[in-house]
Design an enzyme around this catalytic site. Structure first.
Site, PDB file in Angstrom:
ATOM      1  N   PHE A   1      20.499  -5.492  36.120  1.00  0.00           N
ATOM      2  CA  PHE A   1      20.631  -4.642  37.305  1.00  0.00           C
ATOM      3  C   PHE A   1      21.305  -5.447  38.413  1.00  0.00           C
ATOM      4  O   PHE A   1      21.108  -6.664  38.520  1.00  0.00           O
ATOM      5  CB  PHE A   1      19.256  -4.212  37.823  1.00  0.00           C
ATOM      6  CG  PHE A   1      18.636  -3.082  37.061  1.00  0.00           C
ATOM      7  CD1 PHE A   1      19.315  -2.406  36.055  1.00  0.00           C
ATOM      8  CD2 PHE A   1      17.342  -2.669  37.364  1.00  0.00           C
ATOM      9  CE1 PHE A   1      18.722  -1.350  35.363  1.00  0.00           C
ATOM     10  CE2 PHE A   1      16.740  -1.615  36.679  1.00  0.00           C
ATOM     11  CZ  PHE A   1      17.427  -0.967  35.677  1.00  0.00           C
TER      12      PHE A   1
ATOM     13  N   LYS B   1      15.982  -7.518  20.595  1.00  0.00           N
ATOM     14  CA  LYS B   1      15.103  -6.644  21.378  1.00  0.00           C
ATOM     15  C   LYS B   1      14.514  -5.526  20.527  1.00  0.00           C
ATOM     16  O   LYS B   1      13.527  -4.904  20.915  1.00  0.00           O
ATOM     17  CB  LYS B   1      15.870  -6.067  22.579  1.00  0.00           C
ATOM     18  CG  LYS B   1      16.209  -7.132  23.638  1.00  0.00           C
ATOM     19  CD  LYS B   1      16.813  -6.516  24.889  1.00  0.00           C
ATOM     20  CE  LYS B   1      17.139  -7.551  25.953  1.00  0.00           C
ATOM     21  NZ  LYS B   1      18.373  -8.301  25.708  1.00  0.00           N
TER      22      LYS B   1
ATOM     23  N   HIS C   1      12.299  -6.119  25.450  1.00  0.00           N
ATOM     24  CA  HIS C   1      13.153  -6.720  26.479  1.00  0.00           C
ATOM     25  C   HIS C   1      12.295  -7.635  27.336  1.00  0.00           C
ATOM     26  O   HIS C   1      11.478  -7.160  28.131  1.00  0.00           O
ATOM     27  CB  HIS C   1      13.781  -5.618  27.319  1.00  0.00           C
ATOM     28  CG  HIS C   1      14.845  -6.115  28.272  1.00  0.00           C
ATOM     29  ND1 HIS C   1      15.065  -7.444  28.512  1.00  0.00           N
ATOM     30  CD2 HIS C   1      15.749  -5.426  29.034  1.00  0.00           C
ATOM     31  CE1 HIS C   1      16.060  -7.571  29.393  1.00  0.00           C
ATOM     32  NE2 HIS C   1      16.493  -6.357  29.717  1.00  0.00           N
TER      33      HIS C   1
ATOM     34  N   CYS D   1      17.957  -9.125  34.610  1.00  0.00           N
ATOM     35  CA  CYS D   1      17.817  -9.313  33.169  1.00  0.00           C
ATOM     36  C   CYS D   1      18.818 -10.314  32.600  1.00  0.00           C
ATOM     37  O   CYS D   1      18.868 -10.523  31.395  1.00  0.00           O
ATOM     38  CB  CYS D   1      17.912  -7.969  32.462  1.00  0.00           C
ATOM     39  SG  CYS D   1      16.626  -6.863  33.056  1.00  0.00           S
TER      40      CYS D   1
ATOM     41  N   GLU E   1      28.114  -1.912  26.213  1.00  0.00           N
ATOM     42  CA  GLU E   1      28.276  -3.218  25.574  1.00  0.00           C
ATOM     43  C   GLU E   1      29.174  -3.093  24.345  1.00  0.00           C
ATOM     44  O   GLU E   1      30.041  -3.945  24.099  1.00  0.00           O
ATOM     45  CB  GLU E   1      26.908  -3.792  25.183  1.00  0.00           C
ATOM     46  CG  GLU E   1      27.026  -5.233  24.671  1.00  0.00           C
ATOM     47  CD  GLU E   1      25.683  -5.944  24.573  1.00  0.00           C
ATOM     48  OE1 GLU E   1      24.633  -5.268  24.655  1.00  0.00           O
ATOM     49  OE2 GLU E   1      25.696  -7.180  24.409  1.00  0.00           O
TER      50      GLU E   1
ATOM     51  N   HIS F   1      23.152  -8.114  24.513  1.00  0.00           N
ATOM     52  CA  HIS F   1      22.062  -7.742  25.416  1.00  0.00           C
ATOM     53  C   HIS F   1      21.248  -6.651  24.703  1.00  0.00           C
ATOM     54  O   HIS F   1      20.044  -6.716  24.670  1.00  0.00           O
ATOM     55  CB  HIS F   1      22.635  -7.275  26.749  1.00  0.00           C
ATOM     56  CG  HIS F   1      21.599  -7.133  27.809  1.00  0.00           C
ATOM     57  ND1 HIS F   1      20.719  -8.151  28.123  1.00  0.00           N
ATOM     58  CD2 HIS F   1      21.262  -6.092  28.629  1.00  0.00           C
ATOM     59  CE1 HIS F   1      19.896  -7.742  29.083  1.00  0.00           C
ATOM     60  NE2 HIS F   1      20.201  -6.507  29.400  1.00  0.00           N
TER      61      HIS F   1
END
Lengths: 423, 398
Positions: free
Chosen positions: A409, A345, A350, A173, A324, A313
């Protein structure tokens, strides 16, 4: 990391974006600042029995029969066209620099497998030996070419005439941000005056959705779909999968100025730090996220006080937003609570491999318009996240420098520092 | 950029294949006739299977091993060997600022689940609901992470602690070529001091054989060495392998007292439409940029010849037209490992340079001939089965 050279300065002269909200910068900007959601019930395939039945699929591009890498390629075409047209660089089919493309890993998909299975004539029990037998003979060469990991990059490089071997990459991502980083580095090395950085993801098919669902990463707040993505809210319950693409034409500032190109923004710094804690979770001390943001600031030659906006993110998973926020608080201290930080998002979901580029484009648009798109669906604040998330309504603001974060990830962390004007 | 490019050394290699693990096993293996691949397990396709490895030596936690599928285990293992060879394993301070570019494909599918679903779909009249139900109930949740391309890099971060920079290139043979090229460029330009570059490939998978068979390029039994497949239309014999190298600026290596195994002088890459003559033209272009840097005496060429036609035929013609350079194709011994193939051959060039001697020729080819002069420079070529061309110059650094 070795000392990096910040010269030449890397400018942005072309932008392209496509999300479930629409194609192109104008539509996306209008709808993002209006707080619209692109999330809807999945119509592409039946969702009976699935825990998550919503997504930000891009349905206005028809791919029949559906194929994720085909959709990814079509979206990448459109955003690249938009970005190159805006930059006015090169000639048609002759882009004067390398290509870096972030894509979702390409694989043989179920419709491919079913076509080969049917050709095998095996009726009762189908095995891979049957598929292999059916595939022998060359009638499925199209599947081979489509399912090469390089296929999308190969197509784009031919269509737009980029130079050298195209780079197809993934950092999960964070992929879109990594594509930009590779372009910045190539220009800084002096290898090229320009680079085309593209990220695309059209991967919403049953298996991709189920894979994330089995990891309990997705929101299951299916009704109403547009309310499901709730970054930073106390009741956030996962991310919403989505499709989209983003493209940036990067160019040395000197080269852009010399040809009289309009400067849309500057990539001031890139930072990165991998996390060795766990395959899907962040190190509990937040050090890699903190280090990543600090590396980006150092690369830009800025301090935390210089940052006016954070495009996080911000996936809306309990874990990401907590970590975050922890990282942002650690880097920016007390001031973190007053820096606007809004997650796209919440509206577009996403976009996975595309997110880093899509969100860099949106951040650059925020810098251009001096206006911050909101975090929608923010009704129940999380007391553990004391940040100004620009709740629900867009806001005008004076913005000089912004940070865009992308985490993935596999411990992938990338932060970009973006600015409106060269300092 | 006006500053001179920084000299870049190879200070570590980590290799595993059907020949075993490490430099010595590969040196021995390459000096013997090619071992026979397994012609039964994946019949009618011969496959070069990985020699047994003791995973615990490089991946000590069983929990980590369980989280990976074979392709990730092979790669994480080879990466550990490379770090060990460079003398940096466990050096936390250094590993935290070490960069990494991995060339990866996709991970293993659960073949039994795929087969059961395809069987069921026939009976269920191809109902999409059936596909959903079975995927929901049959897919292991962690399988996704074992399939994700960038999770080889992720596992190397977790198991070995490499966390400076982590990027994964996905583009079959091209990915491996460009991974080396870009990390070399980064070091030469001062953007990086030390980087781990490589990849892994598990050939023992019918799902991957299917991909190559759709492309019409999987060789069927009987096996033949790569030079000798043309009459049968050519074909790739896949080979399991893991290959990583540690690239390091001379200054950085010297400062920590590390010795060079070799110098990586240059890497060229290309990606041409495969019209007739295109591979030949690409190889010629790359060779033109390198040939001024080589001295014919002491020079050899290692090719990653895959066996896939028509690429192999063009490369063979180009190679045989070169003036008197000893040539070796490693593919007959190792099979074709796609993403890590180019890195593997750079590592094998490094091994040979360490012996100051090229390994023995495959006499039956009529192309490989003995080399008696001390080895000083090796050109490594890689031509992808579908796309991607690369050429590297590896030199003795003494």
């Amino acid at each position: 990391m070795a000392a990096t050279s910040r010269t030449p300065v890397v400018a942005v002269t072309g932008l392209g974006v496509l999300t479930s909200l629409g194609a192109g910068k104008a539509d996306n900007w209008r709808r993002l600042t209006a707080g619209h959601s692109g999330i809807h019930a999945i119509r592409r395939f039946p969702t009976d029995g699935l825990k998550t039945t919503i997504a930000g699929t891009v349905d206005f591009i028809s791919v029949e029969p559906f194929c994720s890498s085909e959709l990814g390629e079509r979206m990448a075409d459109l955003v690249s066209e938009e970005a190159i047209a805006q930059s006015g660089i090169g000639a048609k089919g002759d882009f004067p620099g390398p290509l870096f493309v972030a894509v979702a890993p390409v694989e043989i998909e179920w419709p491919h497998r079913q076509v080969i299975s049917a050709a095998s004539g095996a009726n009762d029990s189908v095995t891979y030996d049957d598929l292999l037998r059916a595939a022998s003979g060359g009638q499925f060469r199209g599947i081979h070419d489509r399912c090469m990991m390089l296929s999308v990059a190969d197509h784009l490089s031919e269509r737009f005439g980029t130079k050298g071997s195209p780079i197809s990459l993934s950092t999960a991502c964070a992929s879109g941000a990594s594509a930009i980083q590779l372009g910045v580095e190539a220009i800084r090395r002096g290898e090229t005056e320009a680079a085309l950085c593209v990220a695309t993801d059209g991967s919403i098919n049953p298996e991709a959705l189920i894979r994330f669902s089995l990891l309990s990463a997705l929101s299951t707040a299916n009704d109403p779909p547009e309310r499901a993505a709730k970054p930073f809210s106390k009741n956030r319950d996962g991310f919403v999968m989505a499709e989209g693409a983003g493209a940036l034409v990067l160019e040395s500032l000197q080269h852009a100025k010399a040809r009289g190109a309009k400067i849309l923004g500057i990539i001031e710094g890139c930072g990165e730090m991998a996390d060795s804690f766990h395959r899907t979770r962040s190190s509990p001390d937040g050090k890699p996220i903190v280090g990543c943001i600090r590396n980006a600031l150092a690369d830009a030659g800025l301090t935390p006080d210089d940052i006016d906006y954070i495009n996080p993110h911000g996936t809306g998973t309990p874990e990401n937003d907590k970590m975050e926020s922890l990282g942002v608080l650690a880097v920016f201290g007390e001031r973190a609570k007053t820096i606007p930080i809004s997650s796209n998002k919440s509206m577009i979901g996403h976009t996975l491999s595309a997110a880093g580029a899509v969100e860099a484009v949106i951040t650059l648009m925020a810098l251009e318009h001096q206006r911050i798109p909101p975090t929608i669906n923010y009704d129940i604040p999380d007391p553990a996240i004391p940040l100004d998330v620009v709740p629900n309504t867009a806001r005008d603001a004076k913005l000089r420098h912004a940070i865009s974060n992308s985490f993935g990830f596999g411990g992938q962390n990338v932060s970009l520092v973006l600015a409106r004007e060269p300092v | 950029m006006t500053e001179p490019l920084r000299e870049t050394w190879i200070t570590g290699i980590g290799i595993v294949s059907c020949l075993g693990e490490g430099a010595d096993a590969h040196w021995l293996g390459l000096n013997r006739p090619p071992p026979a691949p397994d012609t039964e397990a994946f019949a009618p396709y011969p496959v070069h299977r990985l020699a047994p490895i003791e995973l615990d030596k490089q991946i000590p936690k069983k929990g980590d091993q369980r989280q990976m599928e074979p392709w990730q285990r092979i790669g994480t293992y080879a990466a550990g060997l490379a770090l060990e060879s460079a003398g940096v394993k466990g050096n936390t301070e250094l590993l935290q600022r070490m960069d990494m570019i991995v060339a990866a494909g996709g991970g293993e599918r659960d073949e039994a689940v795929d087969a059961a679903i395809l069987t069921g779909l026939n009976k269920a009249g191809h109902s999409e609901n059936f596909l959903n139900e079975r995927l929901m109930s049959d897919l292991r949740p962690t399988l996704f992470l074992a399939q994700l391309s960038n999770l080889l890099a992720g596992n190397i971060s977790i198991v070995h602690g490499v966390t400076g920079m982590s990027r994964t290139f996905m583009g079959e043979e091209s990915a491996g070529i460009d991974a080396v090229k870009i990390e070399l460029s980064r070091i030469q330009a001062g953007q990086s001091d030390i980087g781990l570059v490589g990849g892994s490939f598990n050939a023992e998978r019918k799902d991957l054989l299917l991909l190559f068979e759709t492309g019409g390029c999987a060789l069927k039994n009987p096996f033949a060495p790569v030079w000798e497949r043309k009459a049968r239309g050519g074909g790739v014999v896949l080979g399991s392998m893991g290959a990583f190298i540690v690239l390091e600026s001379r200054a950085h290596a010297t400062a920590r007292g590390a010795k060079p195994l070799a110098r990586l002088a240059s890497v060229q890459s290309d990606c041409v439409r495969r019209q007739p003559g295109a591979v030949t033209a690409s190889l010629s272009r790359m060779w033109t940029t390198l040939k001024s840097q080589v001295a014919p005496e002491g020079m050899a060429l290692i090719t990653g010849l895959s066996g896939a036609e028509p690429a192999t035929d063009e490369e063979r013609s180009w190679l045989t037209a070169l003036p008197a350079i000893p040539i070796r194709a490693t593919g007959s011994h190792l099979g074709h490992g796609v993403e890590p193939q180019f890195v593997m051959n750079i590592a094998l060039a490094t091994v040979a340079l360490g012996h100051e001697k090229l390994f023995a020729p495959a006499m039956s080819s009529g192309i490989e001939v003995a080399m008696n002069a001390p080895l000083a420079q090796v050109i490594v070529t890689g031509v992808g089965h579908w796309r991607g061309e690369g050429m590297a110059l590896v030199e003795a650094a003494r």
